[in-house]
Design a protein around this motif. Structure first.
Motif: not given
Length: 230
Positions: A185-198
Motif C-alpha cells: 500500500e506504499s507505506y514506509n515500514v520499519v520493523v524494530v528487531e528487538d521488539c519482535c519475536a518468532a
C-alpha cells in the motif's frame, strides 16, 4: 553493524546503503501486533508428559526473549511515542463468535495456528504491560495481516500516516504479513528487531532477512530512538 547493512539477503548483497529515514512524528505511527495473553501463558512443566516437556523446553527461549527483551523494549517505545504525541495503535487476533465460525481458514486449520480466541475472553486480550492508553486504537482481526483483516488501512489514511513502525509477534507470521501488506500500500515500514519475536531465533532472523530492504527497513529500538530523536 548498523541497520543499513544488517539482515541482508542474497538479493541485497553489495547494494548501496539506504539513506537515513525521515520519520516525521505527525506522519508516523507505532503498530504493536498480537502481543496477547494466550502467547505468554505457560503450564506447570512438572504436570506435563515427557513429550509435552520437550515442546515446553523448545519454547523457553521465546518466552525468555519476550519477558527480557521484547515486552520491556516495546513498552519503552510506547512511552517515548506517547510523550511526543505520536500515534500508537494495536492489533490483536480475536473472533467475534464463541465457536470461532467467523475465523479465516488459516485459523481453523489443525495444528498450532488453530486459534479460538473469542474477543471478550482473557486469552485474546493484549498483555497488561502493552495495554493501550486513553483513546489509542485497537483493531481486531481473524487474519495474519492487520491491514487485510481490518479497517486499519482507512484508519491510517484518516490519521495522515505515511510511516508505520512495527513491533510484535510472530516475526514470521502476523508481523511479516502485516509488513508486506503495508508495503504493497506504499507505506514506509520499519520493523524494530528487538521488539519482535518468532518461535525460534532462527525463524526470527531468517524472516527479517527475507523482508528487509524490500518490504521494510529492519533496525533496533536504539537505532530508531536515535533516528527519531525520541
Amino acid at each position: 553493524m548498523s541497520w543499513k547493512n544488517s539482515f541482508r539477503s542474497i538479493y541485497y548483497e553489495g547494494a548501496p546503503e539506504p539513506a537515513d529515514l525521515d520519520l516525521g512524528w505527525k506522519e508516523t505511527a507505532l503498530l504493536v501486533i498480537d502481543v496477547q495473553n494466550t502467547y505468554l501463558a505457560r503450564p506447570d512443566r512438572a504436570t506435563l508428559t515427557p513429550d509435552e516437556q520437550r515442546r515446553y523446553d523448545a519454547w523457553t527461549p521465546f518466552h525468555s526473549r519476550m519477558r527480557d527483551t521484547v515486552i520491556p523494549r516495546t513498552a519503552d517505545l510506547l512511552a517515548r511515542f506517547r510523550r511526543h504525541g505520536i500515534e500508537c495503535l494495536f492489533a490483536r487476533i480475536a473472533c467475534h463468535t464463541k465457536d470461532g465460525r467467523d475465523r479465516s481458514l488459516s485459523q481453523k486449520m489443525p495444528g498450532w495456528n488453530n486459534l479460538l480466541l473469542p474477543k471478550d475472553e482473557a486469552p485474546s486480550q493484549l498483555v497488561p504491560e502493552l495495554a493501550p492508553a486513553g483513546d489509542e486504537i485497537v483493531v481486531t482481526k481473524t487474519t495474519d495481516s492487520a491491514l487485510t483483516g481490518t479497517n486499519l488501512r482507512l484508519i491510517l489514511h484518516n490519521l495522515g500516516i505515511k510511516n508505520v513502525v512495527c513491533a510484535g509477534i510472530f516475526t514470521d507470521q502476523c508481523v511479516s504479513s502485516t509488513v508486506r501488506s503495508l508495503a504493497d500500500e506504499s507505506y514506509n515500514v520499519v520493523v524494530v528487531e528487538d521488539c519482535c519475536a518468532a518461535g525460534s531465533d532462527e525463524l526470527h532472523r531468517k524472516e527479517l532477512e527475507i523482508i528487509n530492504m524490500i518490504y521494510c527497513h529492519v533496525m533496533s529500538s536504539a537505532e530508531l530512538i536515535a533516528m527519531m530523536r525520541l
